[in-house]
Design an enzyme around this catalytic site. Structure first.
Site, short mmCIF file in Angstrom:
data_model
loop_
_atom_site.label_atom_id
_atom_site.label_comp_id
_atom_site.label_asym_id
_atom_site.label_seq_id
_atom_site.Cartn_x
_atom_site.Cartn_y
_atom_site.Cartn_z
N ASP A 1 -1.45 -16.34 18.05
CA ASP A 1 -1.78 -15.68 16.94
C ASP A 1 -0.94 -16.51 15.78
OD1 ASP A 1 -3.30 -13.80 17.99
OD2 ASP A 1 -1.94 -12.29 17.96
N ARG B 1 18.38 2.44 2.42
CA ARG B 1 19.57 1.77 3.04
C ARG B 1 19.00 1.77 4.56
NH1 ARG B 1 24.81 4.05 2.88
NH2 ARG B 1 25.38 1.88 3.18
N THR C 1 -0.02 -4.39 13.94
CA THR C 1 0.27 -4.29 15.56
C THR C 1 1.04 -5.45 15.89
OG1 THR C 1 -1.86 -5.85 15.59
CG2 THR C 1 -2.08 -3.38 15.97
N GLN D 1 6.87 -17.15 9.11
CA GLN D 1 6.75 -18.70 9.09
C GLN D 1 7.30 -19.28 7.80
OE1 GLN D 1 2.23 -19.07 9.88
NE2 GLN D 1 2.86 -18.54 12.12
#
Length: 298
Positions: A80, A182, A195, A253
């Site tokens: 993925d 917080r 998911t 990423q």
């Protein structure tokens, strides 16, 4: 066979080791898929970094921009994370993507590697399900200036530092104040990302057809601070009020370090990622398989 997709690009996650070597099985897997596609009547090119890392230099190699401009289809071989990375970069071109899973879960790379030879031919002839996934457009504002921009398919996560205490974040939706939260952090997830980390933090799963996001606090200080589902037609703003070593990550990423007063602005991108699935694919079957629902049922 005559393929509906004449020009196909192969994209894989085959990172060279520190010694520059790469597993022979990975190279053979990608080469095997390329040869298979050629036998289906497709012209095959390999994404330039994939070609370099695998040593498969006897095929034409293309940059991502060239793939978007010249290819009818992108075939992503990996997990993925590989699909997330290439999906963001190709979304503006509208290039459809098919995923062959060599990762673990494979929510969006949904064709098992050992079945691709049976699964791909009907898809190449036009027998497939199409599924569009929206992207999140995000930018970091500092003193009125944009200091960082990114797209996300899964989520944007604002986090505290590893050794720091909680962060305080001011959340606004559509210009209206929601609350100062917080917590250890905050996840803003798309239906695709619902998911992923969001689910682990207690958020709901959103069907991909829902035009919305979910805001999920990470270990909130107040137990009544629960996830909330929002329309993606409105802008979300998250301001750093307090906390040390705060950062924002985009699909895990890319990363931006944040200062107090920085604002992360999130809106729906004009671009979507186009996924092609085998005929008969449906979201609930994916959930059953990947989350192992009904395991052990007769």
């Amino acid at each position: 066979m005559t393929s509906n997709f004449r020009h196909v690009a192969l994209i894989g996650k085959y990172q060279a080791s520190s010694a520059g070597a790469i597993g022979e099985s990975s190279r053979q897997a990608l080469d095997g898929i390329a040869r298979f596609l050629q036998h289906q009547g497709c012209s095959v090119a390999i994404e330039v970094e994939t070609a370099s890392n695998t040593g498969l230099l006897h095929y034409p190699s293309l940059t991502v921009e060239d793939i978007g401009a010249r290819c009818d289809l992108g075939l992503v071989v990996g997990g993925d994370g590989t699909m997330l990375g290439i999906g963001r970069r190709l979304a503006r071109f509208g290039t459809p993507l098919v995923g062959i899973n060599q990762g673990r879960l494979g929510f969006i790379t949904d064709i098992p590697f050992d079945t691709y030879q049976a699964t791909l031919p009907p898809m190449l002839e036009g027998d497939y399900e199409e599924d569009s996934r929206p992207l999140i457009q995000a930018c970091v504002m500092r003193a009125g200036q944009v200091v960082f921009e990114a797209l996300a398919m899964n989520d944007v996560v604002v986090n505290r530092g590893a050794t720091a205490g909680m962060v305080e974040l001011r959340v606004e939706v559509g210009g209206r104040f929601v609350a100062n939260q917080r917590a250890d952090g905050l996840i803003i997830a798309s239906p695709t990302g619902s998911t992923a980390y969001s689910l682990s933090a207690g958020g709901p799963m959103l069907h991909p057809s829902i035009p919305g996001w979910v805001l999920v606090p990470i270990a909130p200080h107040t137990l009544s601070n629960r996830p909330i589902v929002l329309s993606d037609a409105t802008e979300v703003a998250v301001e750093v009020v307090s906390g040390r070593d705060v950062s924002a990550s985009f699909d895990m990423q890319s990363l931006a370090s944040l200062l107090h007063g920085d604002r992360i602005l999130l809106s729906r991108s004009a671009h979507c990622v186009r996924f092609l699935h085998p005929q008969g694919w449906n979201y609930f079957a994916t959930l059953r398989k990947k989350l192992r629902w009904n395991d052990g049922d007769p």
